[in-house]
Design an enzyme around this catalytic site. Structure first.
Site, PDB file in Angstrom:
ATOM      1  N   ALA A  70     -26.262 -57.614 -27.087  1.00  0.00           N
ATOM      2  CA  ALA A  70     -24.975 -57.716 -26.372  1.00  0.00           C
ATOM      3  C   ALA A  70     -24.211 -56.406 -26.466  1.00  0.00           C
ATOM      4  O   ALA A  70     -24.277 -55.698 -27.475  1.00  0.00           O
ATOM      5  CB  ALA A  70     -24.126 -58.849 -26.943  1.00  0.00           C
ATOM      6  N   GLU A 103     -36.224 -64.768 -24.729  1.00  0.00           N
ATOM      7  CA  GLU A 103     -35.815 -65.789 -23.753  1.00  0.00           C
ATOM      8  C   GLU A 103     -34.509 -65.342 -23.110  1.00  0.00           C
ATOM      9  O   GLU A 103     -33.659 -64.765 -23.774  1.00  0.00           O
ATOM     10  CB  GLU A 103     -35.547 -67.149 -24.424  1.00  0.00           C
ATOM     11  CG  GLU A 103     -36.772 -67.880 -24.879  1.00  0.00           C
ATOM     12  CD  GLU A 103     -36.979 -67.737 -26.375  1.00  0.00           C
ATOM     13  OE1 GLU A 103     -36.036 -67.328 -27.069  1.00  0.00           O
ATOM     14  OE2 GLU A 103     -38.088 -68.040 -26.846  1.00  0.00           O
ATOM     15  N   ASN A 108     -29.044 -65.254 -15.678  1.00  0.00           N
ATOM     16  CA  ASN A 108     -28.534 -63.986 -16.223  1.00  0.00           C
ATOM     17  C   ASN A 108     -29.231 -62.798 -15.559  1.00  0.00           C
ATOM     18  O   ASN A 108     -30.074 -62.112 -16.131  1.00  0.00           O
ATOM     19  CB  ASN A 108     -28.716 -63.958 -17.743  1.00  0.00           C
ATOM     20  CG  ASN A 108     -27.933 -62.842 -18.402  1.00  0.00           C
ATOM     21  OD1 ASN A 108     -27.462 -61.918 -17.728  1.00  0.00           O
ATOM     22  ND2 ASN A 108     -27.796 -62.905 -19.711  1.00  0.00           N
ATOM     23  N   TYR A 115     -34.288 -56.082 -18.528  1.00  0.00           N
ATOM     24  CA  TYR A 115     -35.593 -56.285 -19.169  1.00  0.00           C
ATOM     25  C   TYR A 115     -36.740 -55.857 -18.243  1.00  0.00           C
ATOM     26  O   TYR A 115     -37.704 -55.228 -18.675  1.00  0.00           O
ATOM     27  CB  TYR A 115     -35.768 -57.749 -19.582  1.00  0.00           C
ATOM     28  CG  TYR A 115     -34.717 -58.241 -20.551  1.00  0.00           C
ATOM     29  CD1 TYR A 115     -34.285 -57.435 -21.599  1.00  0.00           C
ATOM     30  CD2 TYR A 115     -34.143 -59.499 -20.416  1.00  0.00           C
ATOM     31  CE1 TYR A 115     -33.309 -57.871 -22.480  1.00  0.00           C
ATOM     32  CE2 TYR A 115     -33.163 -59.939 -21.296  1.00  0.00           C
ATOM     33  CZ  TYR A 115     -32.750 -59.122 -22.317  1.00  0.00           C
ATOM     34  OH  TYR A 115     -31.787 -59.549 -23.186  1.00  0.00           O
TER      35      TYR A 115
END
Ligand SMILES: CC(C)(COP(=O)(O)OP(=O)(O)OC[C@H]1O[C@@H](n2cnc3c(N)ncnc32)[C@H](O)[C@@H]1OP(=O)(O)O)[C@@H](O)C(=O)NCCC(=O)NCCS
Length: 148
Positions: A70, A103, A108, A115
């Site tokens: 985050a 995961e 999102n 990713y």
């Protein structure tokens, strides 16, 4: 900006970012355990005692599993997620991991794009994984195929 491993003194700031970032934020106790966990590696981006971002992974046998990542809300979109994920991948490779998984919520899109940019591929789905019954997508990034 410096990147280093997470310490207890970071927890107030990290927990504040957790609260603002996730529907089920990790508790202080869980984070304290992670600092002691020899299989866990948590990295923090910090400047002048301010935590901008953090990310953690477990490294078990030859596979790493990203637990959380985050960036604090006011600094999103400035490249810190890129910086952090790249550093985590380098750390995993340095630690002789062959692959890394995570995961992510299906909705999102920002995280999924991040990713995918670093070579993660969607490989599966955990149905109703999250508190609101949203599915998790399982991503893998294989650095080296296991030698048989
Ligand atoms: C996901 C997160 C870590 C990304 O960090 P960030 O610092 O905002 O991202 P960056 O600015 O480094 O951008 C990295 C990549 O993310 C994607 N991205 C970032 N902001 C985006 C946006 N507004 N829309 C679409 N994609 C975006 C892009 O692929 C971007 O690559 P680019 O710079 O080549 O376009 C951050 O948004 C965050 O903390 N979100 C809340 C917590 C979370 O969802 N964590 C992931 C849980 S699996």
């Amino acid at each position: 900006m410096q990147i280093r491993t997470m310490e207890n003194k970071d927890l107030n700031q990290i927990l504040a970012i957790e609260e603002k970032s996730f529907a089920s934020p990790w508790s202080r106790e869980a984070m304290e355990e992670e600092i002691k966990n020899p299989l866990a590696c948590y990295l923090v981006l910090e400047e002048q005692d301010e935590v901008y971002a953090y990310g953690g992974m477990w490294m078990i046998l030859d596979e790493a599993h990203i637990t959380n990542i985050a960036v604090r809300p006011q600094n999103r979109g400035e490249g810190w997620g890129n910086f952090l994920l790249y550093a985590m991948l380098e750390q995993a490779k340095k630690s002789k991991m062959n692959a890394i998984t995570l995961e992510v919520r299906e909705s999102n899109n920002i995280a999924r794009r991040l990713y995918e940019k670093y070579g993660f591929k969607e490989c599966g789905r955990r149905k109703a994984y999250y508190e609101n019954r949203e599915d998790a997508l399982i991503y893998w990034n294989v650095f080296r195929e296991e030698k048989k």
